[in-house]
Enzyme design. Structure first.
Site, PDB file in Angstrom:
ATOM      1  N   SER A 107       0.435  -1.436   0.032  1.00  0.00           N
ATOM      2  CA  SER A 107       0.187  -0.460   0.390  1.00  0.00           C
ATOM      3  C   SER A 107       0.623   1.322  -0.020  1.00  0.00           C
ATOM      4  O   SER A 107       0.454   2.069  -0.379  1.00  0.00           O
ATOM      5  CB  SER A 107      -0.892  -0.028   1.034  1.00  0.00           C
ATOM      6  N   HIS A 124      -5.298  -4.406  -1.692  1.00  0.00           N
ATOM      7  CA  HIS A 124      -5.096  -3.510  -2.990  1.00  0.00           C
ATOM      8  C   HIS A 124      -5.122  -3.739  -3.880  1.00  0.00           C
ATOM      9  O   HIS A 124      -5.070  -3.953  -4.931  1.00  0.00           O
ATOM     10  CB  HIS A 124      -3.917  -2.773  -2.680  1.00  0.00           C
ATOM     11  N   LYS A 131     -11.530  -0.751  -0.250  1.00  0.00           N
ATOM     12  CA  LYS A 131     -11.322  -0.385  -0.936  1.00  0.00           C
ATOM     13  C   LYS A 131     -11.398  -1.015  -2.608  1.00  0.00           C
ATOM     14  O   LYS A 131     -12.926  -0.360  -2.678  1.00  0.00           O
ATOM     15  CB  LYS A 131      -9.817  -0.910  -1.157  1.00  0.00           C
TER      16      LYS A 131
END
Lengths: 83, 414
Positions: free
Chosen positions: B185, B214, B245
């Site tokens: 990240s 991610h 996310k």
């Protein structure tokens, strides 16, 4: 091969010196976080260098207990003796 | 002397940021308007730092499902699943996730952080070993600390160092659990998962956990993450991820084929002793997962946007991460430079993130951006233009027309 008290001590001093941005006098009483200004990750990164040199793995809880350079030398000697 | 004396130096820095009126860690939007726009102190800002990878937070179908489930089942479950029981949606979402990943089992947590806390503290017991990539997210470190296993870390993205660690443990009893991430990240780099899988295969009693927080919805033909993209899903024993996310909600999950997986529901404390996700969040996540699977165009747009920003910033002379990804970070010479640059960008109407050590690798100060499929190419170009203007003004990049010096890409390998 290695494992001698003097060897480990020398390796730790040498690695510590080369990982600091500027030369600082280091003794066994030097406090790694307070005197050398390393943060938690920098300490773990520096221990990695020593792990490579001595071919040992240092568990994170052991690293957390280390305060001075002397503690570090003792911890490495113990781990090396146990491996 | 007070309880907070130990934080004195940090508190002084924090106060300084507050007094300067530009504290990247305490931004409060007047309102958020869309996946890419918000209002801040009465002015419109372009959002380039919210990990909203597929831009699904305002998707009409996702919102409709959240509303419908909230009206039918209420605002909250008011407790944990072991005490208050599961709602149909919890199980439906677990099955949908397992089905999507082609796994037998799925388990949902109330946040992504808790998914790592729960899985890592439980999978590896007292006589087992957790072996973490050095650049792992805080939730992985915290999960390791919550459990009783021996924890060691290996050099970031180094299959060779992972092999060293496993070799040193060869004659030590106990299971070995390796933990890596799909996309990291901070710098947006991916793990060499094929190589890690090969190392893992060469040792007995060794398991691989991949955190695709991610990379879910970002990498892989079907969006299943790095393991799919690298063709090594069979070597990954546990996939952990988040709903906050690419799925635009909140929550975390783990999927696996491990036999006896369901026992985790009564031994994993961060699953057992916290309230389960509200029906609205569950329903929205289910719909977002459906959108993720049926709209591959979102993933293509995200990749195009990510490449556009990464290439644009590299061309300006910024030092960027080792590969393009929806996380695009530029390396700043110091935390002060990162603060000044961040404030200057925000002043111009662009919201990004500041990331500092120890959260960042190698003591780097980063100005971090994250891209969404919802960004238009024009928005990305506007952001690049603002980086150019602010970067030149602060002397972070060469003047317009001048050749950039040095190596623009940060190599992470040692």
């Amino acid at each position: 091969m290695g494992g001698l008290v003097g060897d480990i001590r020398e390796i730790i001093f040498e690695t510590l010196r080369s990982s600091l941005p500027k030369p600082v006098e280091i003794t066994e009483n030097t406090h790694i976080v307070e005197d050398l200004g390393l943060d938690s990750v920098a300490v773990m990164d520096f221990v990695m260098e020593i792990e490579d040199r001595l071919d040992i793995s240092v568990p994170l809880d052991k690293i957390a207990e280390i305060e001075t350079v002397g503690d570090l030398i003792a911890a490495m000697q113990n781990l090396r003796a146990g491996s | 002397m007070s309880l907070f004396t130990k934080f004195a130096s940090l508190a002084a820095q924090y106060r300084q940021l507050e007094e300067a009126g530009a504290n990247p860690f305490n931004v409060s939007f007047d309102s958020v308007l869309s996946p890419t726009e918000a209002m801040l102190k009465g002015r419109s800002v372009l959002l380039l730092g919210t990990n909203n990878y597929l831009g699904l937070t305002y998707d009409p179908a996702v919102i409709a499902k959240a509303v419908e489930a909230t009206e039918r089942y209420g605002t909250g479950t008011t407790g944990s699943r072991i005490a208050n029981g599961s709602y149909a949606g919890h199980q439906e979402l677990e099955q949908a996730l397992a089905g999507y990943f082609n796994r037998k089992h799925g388990m949902v947590f109330s946040t992504g952080y808790q998914a790592n806390l729960g899985m890592l503290s439980t999978l590896a017991g007292k006589d087992d070993h957790l072996i973490l990539d050095a650049d792992s997210h805080a939730s992985i470190y915290d999960g390791a600390r919550l459990g009783y296993a021996q924890v060691t870390r290996f050099r970031h993205n180094s299959p060779e160092d992972l092999d060293n660690r496993l070799r040193r443990l060869k004659d030590t009893p106990g299971d070995k659990v390796i933990v890596v991430e799909g996309i990291y990240s901070m710098l947006g780099d991916t793990a060499p998962l094929k190589e890690f899988a090969a190392v893992k295969r060469s040792y007995p009693d060794t398991y691989l956990v991949v955190d695709e927080a991610h990379s879910l919805g970002v990498l892989g033909e079907n969006g299943r993450g790095l393991a799919e993209a690298a063709g090594v899903e069979a070597d990954v024993d546990f996939v952990v991820g988040t709903f906050s996310k690419s799925l635009g909600g909140v929550g975390g999950f783990c999927v696996s084929d491990a036999e006896g997986f369901d026992i985790l529901r009564v031994v994993t404390r961060p699953y057992m002793f916290t309230a389960s996700l509200p029906p609205g969040v569950i329903a929205a996540t289910l719909e977002a997962l459906h959108q993720l699977q049926t709209r591959p165009a979102l993933r293509r747009q995200l990749t195009e946007n990510a490449n556009r920003l990464y290439d644009g910033l590299a061309a300006l002379g910024f030092t960027v991460g080792p590969e393009p990804s929806p996380v695009v970070s530029t390396v700043m010479p110091s935390p002060e430079a990162a603060f000044a640059f961040w404030a200057r960008l925000l002043h111009g109407g662009l919201y990004t993130n500041v990331s500092l050590p120890p959260a960042t690798p190698k003591g780097l100060a980063l100005l971090r951006s994250s891209v969404s499929a919802a960004h238009t190419p024009a928005q990305i170009d506007h952001a690049i233009a603002m980086f150019a203007e602010a970067g030149r003004e602060l002397g972070l990049i060469p003047a317009a027309g001048a050749k950039s010096q040095g190596e623009p890409v940060l190599a992470t390998a040692k």
